[in-house]
Design a protein around this motif. Structure first.
Motif, PDB file in Angstrom:
ATOM      1  N   MET A   9      -1.310 -66.611 -84.884  1.00  0.00           N
ATOM      2  CA  MET A   9      -2.229 -66.095 -85.895  1.00  0.00           C
ATOM      3  C   MET A   9      -1.516 -65.029 -86.740  1.00  0.00           C
ATOM      4  O   MET A   9      -1.670 -64.978 -87.957  1.00  0.00           O
ATOM      5  N   ALA A  10      -0.727 -64.201 -86.055  1.00  0.00           N
ATOM      6  CA  ALA A  10      -0.006 -63.145 -86.768  1.00  0.00           C
ATOM      7  C   ALA A  10       0.967 -63.757 -87.767  1.00  0.00           C
ATOM      8  O   ALA A  10       1.053 -63.319 -88.920  1.00  0.00           O
ATOM      9  N   VAL A  11       1.650 -64.813 -87.315  1.00  0.00           N
ATOM     10  CA  VAL A  11       2.615 -65.455 -88.221  1.00  0.00           C
ATOM     11  C   VAL A  11       1.860 -66.122 -89.374  1.00  0.00           C
ATOM     12  O   VAL A  11       2.289 -66.056 -90.533  1.00  0.00           O
ATOM     13  N   ALA A  12       0.721 -66.720 -89.046  1.00  0.00           N
ATOM     14  CA  ALA A  12      -0.062 -67.389 -90.092  1.00  0.00           C
ATOM     15  C   ALA A  12      -0.432 -66.395 -91.192  1.00  0.00           C
ATOM     16  O   ALA A  12      -0.371 -66.706 -92.385  1.00  0.00           O
ATOM     17  N   PRO A  50       8.461 -59.073 -93.196  1.00  0.00           N
ATOM     18  CA  PRO A  50       9.281 -60.278 -93.035  1.00  0.00           C
ATOM     19  C   PRO A  50       9.593 -60.934 -94.383  1.00  0.00           C
ATOM     20  O   PRO A  50      10.734 -61.334 -94.637  1.00  0.00           O
ATOM     21  N   ALA A  51       8.579 -61.026 -95.246  1.00  0.00           N
ATOM     22  CA  ALA A  51       8.812 -61.658 -96.556  1.00  0.00           C
ATOM     23  C   ALA A  51       9.764 -60.816 -97.399  1.00  0.00           C
ATOM     24  O   ALA A  51      10.621 -61.350 -98.114  1.00  0.00           O
ATOM     25  N   GLU A  52       9.640 -59.493 -97.286  1.00  0.00           N
ATOM     26  CA  GLU A  52      10.538 -58.619 -98.048  1.00  0.00           C
ATOM     27  C   GLU A  52      11.978 -58.781 -97.581  1.00  0.00           C
ATOM     28  O   GLU A  52      12.903 -58.759 -98.383  1.00  0.00           O
ATOM     29  N   LEU A  53      12.147 -58.928 -96.280  1.00  0.00           N
ATOM     30  CA  LEU A  53      13.505 -59.101 -95.737  1.00  0.00           C
ATOM     31  C   LEU A  53      14.113 -60.402 -96.254  1.00  0.00           C
ATOM     32  O   LEU A  53      15.280 -60.429 -96.661  1.00  0.00           O
ATOM     33  N   VAL A  54      13.304 -61.462 -96.257  1.00  0.00           N
ATOM     34  CA  VAL A  54      13.819 -62.750 -96.737  1.00  0.00           C
ATOM     35  C   VAL A  54      14.143 -62.649 -98.229  1.00  0.00           C
ATOM     36  O   VAL A  54      15.190 -63.105 -98.686  1.00  0.00           O
ATOM     37  N   ALA A  55      13.254 -61.990 -98.978  1.00  0.00           N
ATOM     38  CA  ALA A  55      13.501 -61.849-100.419  1.00  0.00           C
ATOM     39  C   ALA A  55      14.766 -61.042-100.664  1.00  0.00           C
ATOM     40  O   ALA A  55      15.489 -61.279-101.641  1.00  0.00           O
ATOM     41  N   ALA A  56      15.047 -60.090 -99.779  1.00  0.00           N
ATOM     42  CA  ALA A  56      16.246 -59.270 -99.958  1.00  0.00           C
ATOM     43  C   ALA A  56      17.512 -60.017 -99.553  1.00  0.00           C
ATOM     44  O   ALA A  56      18.616 -59.548 -99.829  1.00  0.00           O
ATOM     45  N   GLY A  57      17.355 -61.168 -98.886  1.00  0.00           N
ATOM     46  CA  GLY A  57      18.533 -61.981 -98.579  1.00  0.00           C
ATOM     47  C   GLY A  57      18.825 -62.150 -97.098  1.00  0.00           C
ATOM     48  O   GLY A  57      19.897 -62.632 -96.737  1.00  0.00           O
ATOM     49  N   VAL A  58      17.897 -61.759 -96.228  1.00  0.00           N
ATOM     50  CA  VAL A  58      18.131 -61.982 -94.793  1.00  0.00           C
ATOM     51  C   VAL A  58      18.039 -63.485 -94.528  1.00  0.00           C
ATOM     52  O   VAL A  58      17.051 -64.127 -94.873  1.00  0.00           O
ATOM     53  N   LYS A  59      19.096 -64.030 -93.941  1.00  0.00           N
ATOM     54  CA  LYS A  59      19.146 -65.480 -93.716  1.00  0.00           C
ATOM     55  C   LYS A  59      18.645 -65.851 -92.321  1.00  0.00           C
ATOM     56  O   LYS A  59      18.066 -66.901 -92.114  1.00  0.00           O
ATOM     57  N   GLN A  60      18.933 -64.987 -91.345  1.00  0.00           N
ATOM     58  CA  GLN A  60      18.545 -65.301 -89.972  1.00  0.00           C
ATOM     59  C   GLN A  60      17.420 -64.364 -89.563  1.00  0.00           C
ATOM     60  O   GLN A  60      17.666 -63.210 -89.230  1.00  0.00           O
ATOM     61  N   LEU A  61      16.214 -64.899 -89.635  1.00  0.00           N
ATOM     62  CA  LEU A  61      15.047 -64.069 -89.351  1.00  0.00           C
ATOM     63  C   LEU A  61      14.393 -64.537 -88.055  1.00  0.00           C
ATOM     64  O   LEU A  61      14.216 -65.731 -87.840  1.00  0.00           O
ATOM     65  N   LEU A  84       8.433 -70.937 -89.432  1.00  0.00           N
ATOM     66  CA  LEU A  84       8.490 -71.807 -88.249  1.00  0.00           C
ATOM     67  C   LEU A  84       9.862 -71.743 -87.591  1.00  0.00           C
ATOM     68  O   LEU A  84       9.982 -71.705 -86.365  1.00  0.00           O
ATOM     69  N   ARG A  85      10.905 -71.704 -88.410  1.00  0.00           N
ATOM     70  CA  ARG A  85      12.262 -71.563 -87.841  1.00  0.00           C
ATOM     71  C   ARG A  85      12.393 -70.222 -87.130  1.00  0.00           C
ATOM     72  O   ARG A  85      13.069 -70.107 -86.102  1.00  0.00           O
ATOM     73  N   ALA A  86      11.753 -69.195 -87.723  1.00  0.00           N
ATOM     74  CA  ALA A  86      11.860 -67.839 -87.174  1.00  0.00           C
ATOM     75  C   ALA A  86      11.105 -67.686 -85.853  1.00  0.00           C
ATOM     76  O   ALA A  86      11.214 -66.676 -85.186  1.00  0.00           O
TER      77      ALA A  86
END
Lengths: 462, 495
Positions: A382-385, A354-365, A398-400
Motif C-alpha cells: 500500500m505504501a508503495v502504491a 523515492p520519485a525525487e531520487l529517481v528524477a535526480a538520477g538514482v538508477k538503483q533504487l 516494482l523493480r525496487a
C-alpha cells in the motif's frame, strides 16, 4: 510421436549468457497460465503460459505446447498474475537482542537472531521470499545476513551470514568519531600488514641473495679445485654419507640462513577486520543516514577516500533529504529508501523522496516498508502504491521491491526477471500486487511451492 | 489555449496582481526614491586598484565564453555576489546610501556607491532595503550543538534552528566554548573559533570561594613575579639558578594573569559587581561579565577596570528598598554603560531560538532586545554595535566579522526596514558570501507581508507562477501589458 513432442519442448534458443542447465527433460512439468505476467524486464506479458520443469522456467509465452504429463494451473480469466517475489533488505524485526552504540564489527546479524515459528509464513503471505537482516545497535554494529523464508525455526541457517558492513553516521561527534576511528584503525592495520610483508620480502630477498652468493662461491671453489666434492666444506661432505643426514646437514648448514617462513599476515582485531575489507574495497558497506545533515557528515568522513557503499536513507523528523538528492544521485551507488510520502520540513507540502531520487538520477533504487515490523511488511504494498500514485514510475517501483533489493543482498541470480531459463521463482497474486485487496496465493522458489494460501487456510481451519 | 487567449490572460493577470515595477515600498521607510538602473560599469578602470584589476580579468574571461550575451546575465556559480540599491550600515564608517556591497567568495571585496559589478555576478536587488552586518549571538543555546571544535561534527546545517537563526539575522553564534557560523547547507567554514574563556565564580554567596580564588591567583602572581625577576637577572648576565618551577600553578589562572585568556563572570547585583571590580583592580585581566542588571550604578568603575558586559535590557529586578544603595533595574542601563565607555553586547531573556516560547524574547528577535535599550536612551548606532562589532570583539573575532568593510567576512543581512523596528524582517541572510536564507522561499515567514517583485524578471516569474504557463517571453509581455506597466497608478494602487 513422443520424439516430435520432445523436440517441440526443447527451448528454441537459450539466452546467450545462460549456462546450459542440465536437467531431466522427462521430469515433471508444471504449467501455469496467466492473463498477465510482470516479468520486470520490459512490459508485462499478456495471456502467458509458463512451463516449469526442474525449478526452471523452460518455456514462457502465449503458445506453449503442454507436455502430456504436465500439471496444469490455469489462472486465466481470474485476474491473477505472476511476478518475482518481494525482497526486504532490512527485516530487522527478526532481530532478538539489542546493543548500544559501538564498534562491534565482529558481530553478524545472524548471531542476534532466534526465529519464531511463524516468521516465514508471515513473510510468504505478503509475497516476501528473501530478507536481509542487520546487526542490532548503532555506530559500527557488525555485518548483515540474508535469510530465505523457508520455514526454518530457532537458530537460523542463513543463505549468507556475512554480507554488508553496517555503518551509522548520525550527526554528532560520538557517532562520527566511532566511524572515523574505525577507518583510521583499518588504515593502520593495512599499513602494519604492508610493513610486515615488506620486511618479509626483504628477508626473503636477502636470503635468496645469500644463497646465490654461496652457490657462486661454491662454483668458484669447484673451479679452483675440481678434485673437491660439491659441498660447502670437506667435513660436511664427509658427513653426508646417507641422504637423510645430508639433507639435515644442508638445513643445519644454512642454520642462520634458514629461508624465511611463508608470510603470515599479522592477526587482525576481529572488530576491525570487516573495516579492513571495506577499505580494501573487498566489501560493501551500508551507510545509514537519518537526515541531509548526516549525508554531509558522511561526506566529511569520507573525504578523498573512494569506498564502495550503498545508502540506507531512514528519515527521522527532519525529512530533509531533498536538500541533497542531487549529491546522492551523483555517487551512482544504490539507495535504499522508505516507500513513504513525507512532508517538507515544517510544512504540509508533500514530498515524494523515492520519485525525487529517481528524477535526480538514482538508477538503483530499493524501496523499504515504512516501519521495520510485521505491520510495516503488511502495509508495504500500500505504501508503495501511494508513492506510485504520487509520481514514482510503476515499473521502477516494482523493480525496487524485487530485483533491486535482491541485487543488494547479492541474490540477483536467485531472484531475476522472469524469462526462459530463469529460476521459477515467482509469486502468484490474486490481482495487481499494488492493490491492497490483492493477496499472494502461491510463492514458488525454484519451482518448489513454499506457500499455498488455499492449503494454508485449510490447515488453519482445521 | 490559443495565443489571443494567452495574451488576454497575461494582461488580466498583470492587472489582477497589480505588481508595481518600482521599488518595493515598505511602510516603515520614507517613500522609496525612484530606482536607479543597475549600477553597472560606471567607473573607468583604475590600474592601480588591485580589486578592479581582478574584476576586469574575470570580466574578460567571462566575455570570451558569453560574448554578445545580456550584460546583466547571472552565472549562479560566480564567485561574486553584488547587493545593490540598499542603505549600507557599515558600523565602522556610517551609513552609505544606496550603495553596493560586492563580495568575492567568502569575503567582502568592495563597499561604496560606485562599485563595478563584474559580469555574471550573482545579484540581489535590494532597493529600498537596509544592509547590516550579520548579527552576533553571544552565549546562545540550542542553535548549534556541542562545544569547542566538536561543533563541526555536531552541526546540522539543515536544522530548523539554523534556519530560524538566519531568519532572525544571526550569522555567527557562540555556544559554550565554540563559535560557529550559520553556514546553512554545508559544514565548510562552520567553526569560526573558540572562546577560551575561564569561568570564575565570584559571588557573595561563597566568601570561601572568593578567598580561595584570590589565594590561588596570589600564588600565580608571586610565581610570575619570581619568573620576571629571574628573567631580569638572566638578562643582566648574573649567575642564576634554575628557572622558578611552575609547581602547583593553575595553568588557566596563569593564562589569565599573562593576558592570554579571558575571565568570565556572572553578576547582577551591585554588591557582586563592585566585588568583581575590586578583584579586577587587584588582579588585572581581560574580563566579560554576564548579567549586569545593576551595572548602571557602577558603570564608571566597570569602565575603569576594562570589563566587557553582556546585558539583557529587558531583564527586570526590583529595587531593594532595605538597601541604602542604588539597586534594581533601569531601562537606561545600556545607555549609562555606553556613556561610561563600557563595551557591551546584548542577550535576550532566553538564549535559545524557537517559534514558540516567550514571543519576541529569544534569539529569534535579538534586535528587539537591543531596541529596548534604544528606548532607554542608547544611541541607535551603539545598539547596532552591541549586536555586531562589540559582540564580535567579545568573541575575539572583530577582525573578521561585525562590520561591513572590504576584507571582512561576507556575512550580511538585508532587512526590509530599520533593524530595530518591530515590523522589520530579514529578507536575505548571507554567510561566507552565500545567500543562505531568503524570506520569500523559506517556509517560515514568507506569508507575512510577502516581498513584492521589483524587477521585470521577477514580474514575469510571478505571472508564470500565477498562470502556471511554461514561459512568458518579454515580447509577449510588451505587446500585451506594456501600458499597464507604465501606469503609475498600477504601482501606487497596492501601497
Amino acid at each position: 510421436m513422443l520424439a516430435s513432442l520432445l523436440l517441440l519442448l526443447l527451448p528454441p534458443a537459450l539466452p546467450v549468457a545462460q549456462e546450459p542447465i542440465e536437467r531431466d527433460p522427462t521430469g515433471r512439468a508444471v504449467i501455469y497460465r496467466f492473463d498477465t505476467v510482470e516479468t520486470l524486464d520490459g512490459a508485462a506479458l499478456q495471456n502467458v503460459s509458463v512451463l516449469v520443469r526442474d525449478g526452471v522456467i523452460e518455456r514462457m509465452g502465449p503458445a506453449v505446447v503442454i507436455p502430456a504429463n504436465a500439471e496444469i494451473h490455469d489462472y486465466r480469466g481470474t485476474g491473477k498474475m505472476a511476478m518475482p517475489p518481494f525482497v526486504l533488505t532490512h527485516a530487522d524485526f527478526l532481530i532478538g537482542d539489542r546493543r548500544g552504540n559501538g564498534g562491534n564489527g565482529r558481530f553478524l546479524a545472524v548471531d542476534s537472531m532466534w526465529l519464531p515459528e511463524n516468521w516465514s509464513q508471515d513473510l510468504l503471505e505478503e509475497g516476501v521470499l528473501l530478507v536481509g537482516v542487520d546487526p542490532p545497535g548503532s555506530g559500527l554494529p557488525g555485518r548483515s545476513s540474508v535469510l530465505l523464508a523457508d520455514g526454518q525455526v530457532g537458530v537460523p541457517n542463513p543463505l549468507v551470514a556475512d554480507l554488508h558492513l553496517k555503518v551509522m553516521v548520525p550527526t554528532g561527534s560520538s557517532g562520527k568519531r566511532l566511524v572515523r576511528d574505525g577507518l583510521k584503525a583499518a588504515d593502520e592495520a593495512i599499513e602494519k600488514e604492508a610493513k610486515a610483508k615488506a620486511d618479509w620480502e626483504k628477508a626473503r630477498a636477502d636470503w635468496e641473495a645469500a644463497q646465490k652468493k654461496k652457490a657462486e662461491e661454491a662454483e668458484a671453489a669447484k673451479k679452483a679445485d675440481p678434485a673437491k666434492k660439491v659441498g660447502t666444506n670437506g667435513d660436511k661432505a664427509a658427513a653426508g654419507e646417507n641422504g637423510e643426514q645430508k639433507g639435515d646437514a644442508k638445513g643445519k648448514d644454512q642454520g642462520e640462513e634458514e629461508p624465511p617462513k611463508e608470510f603470515v599476515a599479522p592477526k587482525l582485531d576481529p572488530n576491525i577486520e570487516p573495516l579492513v575489507d571495506w577499505v580494501r574495497k573487498e566489501r560493501v558497506a551500508q551507510i545509514w543516514l537519518d537526515s541531509a545533515s548526516d549525508w554531509l557528515h558522511w561526506q566529511d568522513l569520507l573525504g578523498e577516500r573512494e569506498l564502495p557503499y550503498e545508502l540506507v536513507l531512514r528519515h527521522g523528523s527532519g525529512q530533509n533529504f531533498h536538500e541533497v538528492v542531487e549529491q546522492i544521485a551523483a555517487t551512482g551507488f544504490r539507495v535504499d529508501v522508505i516507500a513513504d510520502i513525507s512532508f517538507l520540513p515544517y510544512t504540509r507540502t508533500r514530498a515524494n523522496l523515492p520519485a525525487e531520487l529517481v528524477a535526480a538520477g538514482v538508477k538503483q533504487l530499493v524501496l523499504s516498508p515504512t516501519s521495520e515490523n510485521l505491520s510495516g511488511v503488511r502495509s508495504y504494498r500500500m505504501a508503495v502504491a501511494l508513492v506510485v500514485a504520487e509520481g514514482l514510475d510503476r515499473a521502477i517501483a516494482l523493480r525496487a521491491m524485487t530485483l533491486e533489493p535482491a541485487a543488494s543482498l547479492g541474490q540477483e541470480e536467485r531472484i531475476t526477471a522472469l524469462a526462459v531459463g530463469a529460476p521459477a521463482t515467482f509469486v502468484v497474486w490474486s490481482g495487481d500486487p499494488l492493490d491492497p485487496m490483492s493477496e499472494a496465493l502461491l510463492v514458488l522458489s525454484e519451482g518448489e511451492v513454499l506457500y499455498d494460501r488455499v492449503k494454508a487456510e485449510k490447515e488453519e481451519q482445521r | 489555449m490559443n495565443c489571443a487567449m494567452r495574451v488576454l490572460c497575461l494582461a488580466a493577470a498583470v492587472w489582477a496582481l497589480q505588481i508595481p515595477l518600482t521599488a518595493a515600498s515598505y511602510a516603515l521607510q520614507d517613500p522609496p526614491p525612484t530606482p536607479d538602473p543597475l549600477p553597472v560599469v560606471e567607473e573607468p578602470p583604475q590600474p592601480e586598484d588591485a580589486d578592479i584589476t581582478v574584476t576586469e580579468e574575470v570580466a574578460e574571461a567571462a566575455a570570451e565564453t558569453v560574448e554578445a550575451e545580456d550584460p546583466n546575465a547571472v552565472d549562479p556559480n560566480s564567485p561574486y555576489l553584488a547587493i545593490y540599491g540598499a542603505d549600507i550600515h557599515t558600523v565602522t564608517d556610517g551609513v552609505i546610501r544606496r550603495g553596493v556591497v560586492l563580495c568575492k567568495n567568502d569575503r567582502i571585496l568592495k563597499v561604496g556607491t560606485k562599485v563595478r559589478i563584474p559580469k555574471g555576478a550573482r545579484r540581489i536587488d535590494a532597493q529600498g532595503m537596509q544592509i547590516y552586518p550579520g548579527l552576533v549571538g553571544v552565549d546562545s543555546s540550542g542553535i548549534v550543538h556541542g562545544g569547542g571544535i566538536s561543533i563541526r561534527d555536531d552541526f546540522d546545517p539543515f536544522a530548523l534552528n539554523v534556519d530560524l537563526g538566519l531568519a532572525g539575522g544571526l550569522t555567527l553564534v557562540q555556544s559554550g566554548d565554540g563559535i560557529a557560523k550559520l553556514t546553512r547547507g554545508t559544514l565548510d567554514g562552520v567553526l569560526a573559533g573558540q572562546t577560551g574563556w575561564v569561568s570564575l565564580g565570584y559571588s557573595s554567596n561563597s566568601p570561601s570561594g572568593r578567598r580561595k580564588l584570590r589565594e590561588d591567583l596570589r600564588i600565580v602572581r608571586d610565581h610570575l613575579r619570581d619568573l620576571r625577576g629571574w628573567e631580569n637577572d638572566k638578562a643582566l648576565g648574573e649567575k642564576v639558578a634554575e628557572a622558578p618551577a611552575a609547581k602547583g600553578i593553575n595553568p588557566q589562572y596563569l593564562a589569565l594573569l599573562q593576558g592570554n585568556a579571558v575571565a568570565r563572570f556572572n553578576a547582577n547585583s551591585l554588591k557582586d559587581l563592585l566585588a568583581i571590580c575590586d578583584f579586577l583592580e587587584e588582579y588585572p585581566m581581560q574580563s566579560i561579565i554576564f548579567g549586569g542588571q545593576e551595572a548602571w550604578a557602577c558603570a564608571g568603575r566597570l569602565g575603569r577596570v576594562g570589563a566587557q558586559m553582556v546585558i539583557t535590557p529587558r531583564a527586570k529586578g526590583w529595587a531593594d528598598q532595605t538597601l541604602n544603595a542604588p539597586s534594581g533595574w533601569t531601562i537606561e542601563n545600556a545607555k549609562i554603560l555606553w556613556e561610561h565607555g563600557v563595551p557591551f553586547s546584548i542577550l535576550p531573556e532566553q538564549r535559545w531560538i524557537s517559534t514558540g516560547g516567550l514571543a519576541g524574547r529569544d534569539m529569534l528577535t535579538l534586535p528587539m532586545e537591543a531596541a529596548f535599550a534604544i528606548r532607554g536612551g542608547l544611541p541607535q548606532e551603539a545598539a547596532l554595535r552591541a549586536v555586531t562589532l562589540d559582540a564580535a570583539k567579545i568573541l575575539g573575532l572583530e577582525d573578521r566579522v561585525g562590520s561591513i568593510e572590504a576584507g571582512k567576512d561576507a556575512d550580511l543581512i538585508i532587512c526590509d526596514g530599520d533593524l530595530f523596528h518591530y515590523r522589520t524582517f530579514v529578507q536575505w541572510s548571507v554567510v561566507n558570501g552565500k545567500v543562505v536564507y531568503d524570506k520569500q522561499t523559506a517556509p517560515y515567514f514568507a506569508h507575512i507581508r510577502p516581498r513584492q517583485a521589483n524587477s521585470l524578471e521577477e514580474v514575469l516569474e510571478e505571472i508564470e507562477r500565477a498562470l502556471d504557463v511554461e514561459e512568458v517571453t518579454d515580447e509577449r509581455i510588451e505587446e500585451s501589458v506594456a501600458p499597464a506597466i507604465d501606469e503609475p497608478e498600477a504601482s501606487a494602487g497596492t501601497q
